[in-house]
Enzyme design. Sequence first.
Site, PDB file in Angstrom:
ATOM      1  N   GLY A  14      27.735 -11.369  59.192  1.00  0.00           N
ATOM      2  CA  GLY A  14      26.392 -10.925  58.542  1.00  0.00           C
ATOM      3  C   GLY A  14      25.597 -12.118  58.581  1.00  0.00           C
ATOM      4  O   GLY A  14      25.908 -13.231  58.159  1.00  0.00           O
ATOM      5  N   ASP A 135      28.134 -14.220  50.060  1.00  0.00           N
ATOM      6  CA  ASP A 135      29.455 -14.093  49.078  1.00  0.00           C
ATOM      7  C   ASP A 135      29.916 -15.294  48.564  1.00  0.00           C
ATOM      8  O   ASP A 135      30.779 -15.223  47.510  1.00  0.00           O
ATOM      9  CB  ASP A 135      30.407 -13.209  49.750  1.00  0.00           C
ATOM     10  CG  ASP A 135      29.718 -11.743  50.693  1.00  0.00           C
ATOM     11  OD1 ASP A 135      28.916 -11.252  50.146  1.00  0.00           O
ATOM     12  OD2 ASP A 135      30.653 -11.506  51.441  1.00  0.00           O
ATOM     13  N   ARG A 170      14.231   0.334  28.540  1.00  0.00           N
ATOM     14  CA  ARG A 170      15.246   0.883  29.384  1.00  0.00           C
ATOM     15  C   ARG A 170      16.657  -0.002  29.757  1.00  0.00           C
ATOM     16  O   ARG A 170      16.437  -1.159  29.579  1.00  0.00           O
ATOM     17  CB  ARG A 170      14.568   1.233  30.741  1.00  0.00           C
ATOM     18  CG  ARG A 170      13.847   2.505  30.781  1.00  0.00           C
ATOM     19  CD  ARG A 170      13.240   2.626  32.168  1.00  0.00           C
ATOM     20  NE  ARG A 170      12.426   3.791  31.993  1.00  0.00           N
ATOM     21  CZ  ARG A 170      11.631   4.248  33.073  1.00  0.00           C
ATOM     22  NH1 ARG A 170      10.983   3.377  33.898  1.00  0.00           N
ATOM     23  NH2 ARG A 170      10.910   5.363  32.887  1.00  0.00           N
ATOM     24  N   GLY A 178      28.624  -8.894  47.612  1.00  0.00           N
ATOM     25  CA  GLY A 178      29.615  -9.668  47.406  1.00  0.00           C
ATOM     26  C   GLY A 178      30.872  -9.341  47.835  1.00  0.00           C
ATOM     27  O   GLY A 178      31.962 -10.129  47.907  1.00  0.00           O
ATOM     28  N   GLN A 279      19.057  -9.200  49.851  1.00  0.00           N
ATOM     29  CA  GLN A 279      19.836 -10.394  49.359  1.00  0.00           C
ATOM     30  C   GLN A 279      20.032 -11.322  50.523  1.00  0.00           C
ATOM     31  O   GLN A 279      20.587 -12.471  50.338  1.00  0.00           O
ATOM     32  CB  GLN A 279      21.037  -9.972  48.667  1.00  0.00           C
ATOM     33  CG  GLN A 279      20.941  -9.231  47.391  1.00  0.00           C
ATOM     34  CD  GLN A 279      22.211  -8.547  46.886  1.00  0.00           C
ATOM     35  OE1 GLN A 279      22.980  -8.862  46.198  1.00  0.00           O
ATOM     36  NE2 GLN A 279      22.063  -7.117  47.702  1.00  0.00           N
TER      37      GLN A 279
HETATM   38  O1  F6P Z   1      29.702 -10.386  53.620  1.00  0.00           O
HETATM   39  C1  F6P Z   1      28.111 -10.510  53.585  1.00  0.00           C
HETATM   40  C2  F6P Z   1      27.327  -9.166  53.150  1.00  0.00           C
HETATM   41  O2  F6P Z   1      26.397  -9.132  52.961  1.00  0.00           O
HETATM   42  C3  F6P Z   1      28.670  -8.406  51.922  1.00  0.00           C
HETATM   43  O3  F6P Z   1      28.141  -9.087  50.666  1.00  0.00           O
HETATM   44  C4  F6P Z   1      28.190  -7.041  52.185  1.00  0.00           C
HETATM   45  O4  F6P Z   1      29.210  -6.334  51.693  1.00  0.00           O
HETATM   46  C5  F6P Z   1      28.340  -6.904  53.614  1.00  0.00           C
HETATM   47  O5  F6P Z   1      27.970  -8.141  54.199  1.00  0.00           O
HETATM   48  C6  F6P Z   1      27.224  -5.797  54.084  1.00  0.00           C
HETATM   49  O6  F6P Z   1      27.363  -5.805  55.518  1.00  0.00           O
HETATM   50  P1  F6P Z   1      26.472  -4.924  56.655  1.00  0.00           P
HETATM   51  O7  F6P Z   1      25.277  -5.813  56.809  1.00  0.00           O
HETATM   52  O8  F6P Z   1      27.303  -5.017  57.721  1.00  0.00           O
HETATM   53  O9  F6P Z   1      26.061  -3.595  55.893  1.00  0.00           O
END
Ligand code: F6P
Length: 359
Positions: A14, A135, A170, A178, A279
């Site tokens: 990623g 992560d 709220r 993560g 994020q």
């Molecule tokens: O490993 C990084 C991350 O952003 C994780 O936190 C998340 O679960 C995953 O990649 C999401 O992956 P994708 O971009 O394939 O949806």
Amino acid sequence: MQTQKRLGILTSGGDCPGLNAVIRAVVSHATLTYDWQVYGIPYATQGLLERQMIPLHMHSFDLRGIDPLLSMGGTILGTINKGDTLNCIDQILASYQALDLDALIGIGGDGSIAILNQLALQGNWQFIAIPKTIDNDVALTERAIGFDTAVNTITEALNRLTFTAASHDRVMVVEVMGREAGHLALHSGIAGGADVILIPEIPYSIQKVCRHLAELRDRWHRRFAIILVAEGIHPGEEDGINLFNQKIACGKGQYIADCIASCSSYPVDIRVSVLGHIQRGGIPSALDRLMAAALGKAAVDLIAKGQSSQMAAWQNGTVSAVPIEQVCALSPLVVEPDSDLVQTARSLGIYVGELKNTL
Ligand code: F6P
């Protein structure tokens, strides 16, 4: 006459902020210090398989003298986060030979680093890794590239959500990424002033979350709350509550919100925000840029020294080299339930779950 080294570089897994700053650092140091030629391999092993490479030069991307790579999110090389090219190991090894590279730098998370190192050992490549992932679950490095920026992004989101939550009395449930590690939630939850942080590593009780919210309200007159939920929590197992008694179809944040709504002793007005890929975006923080420069330089120096199967790591605020074999044996690195940071969260009155036998 010594021939000019041909260094390959790729990004795998990623994307995250800071990858381009690493590419920039590697190209600068390899060119200025060693006079090597650097080639970017697009889309990680996919690019290797397809024998693609792009020559990278100092200032290739200059815009009137401004180098955008330092502050640009994502990766100019593209990336993949599925290992299906691994069905073609022999072709990848043959392609690497055909590309005639002398060494390779791979920027990736623990999964990518393990795969690339396996290829490197089989193909006898000179290979150095640089850790990246929001992560922060790569072992033997205190930080991976991208983590700091993601923590800052979530912290800023929590700041924003706090004001709207307070205005409407709220409960805001915020779901963050993560995978199976709670580092991102724990760091940003403390920094962003969350009242509850639920992470995969520590069991939680919905009744206790509700009691915590009631105490905030009755004792401290707080009429809003921020609940940070890591995507990797295991709903329904921790205290016997599984609201739907079925596989969770919704996200973990929504699940926790529904559990709170059904268990709370008083009516709660509750909203859920899933921060998702926001994020992973954004411009890299100063720390991620600093680490990108230091780890990029270290990786190039390790190659110059003839090292291989090492990862340039960030330890005690500086750079060191660690064997990839050890990194892989200890990854993914999750939160220690009794770590200083968990204790710090508790000392601030944040509910972070507890030992199973005290639930
Ligand atoms: O490993 C990084 C991350 O952003 C994780 O936190 C998340 O679960 C995953 O990649 C999401 O992956 P994708 O971009 O394939 O949806």
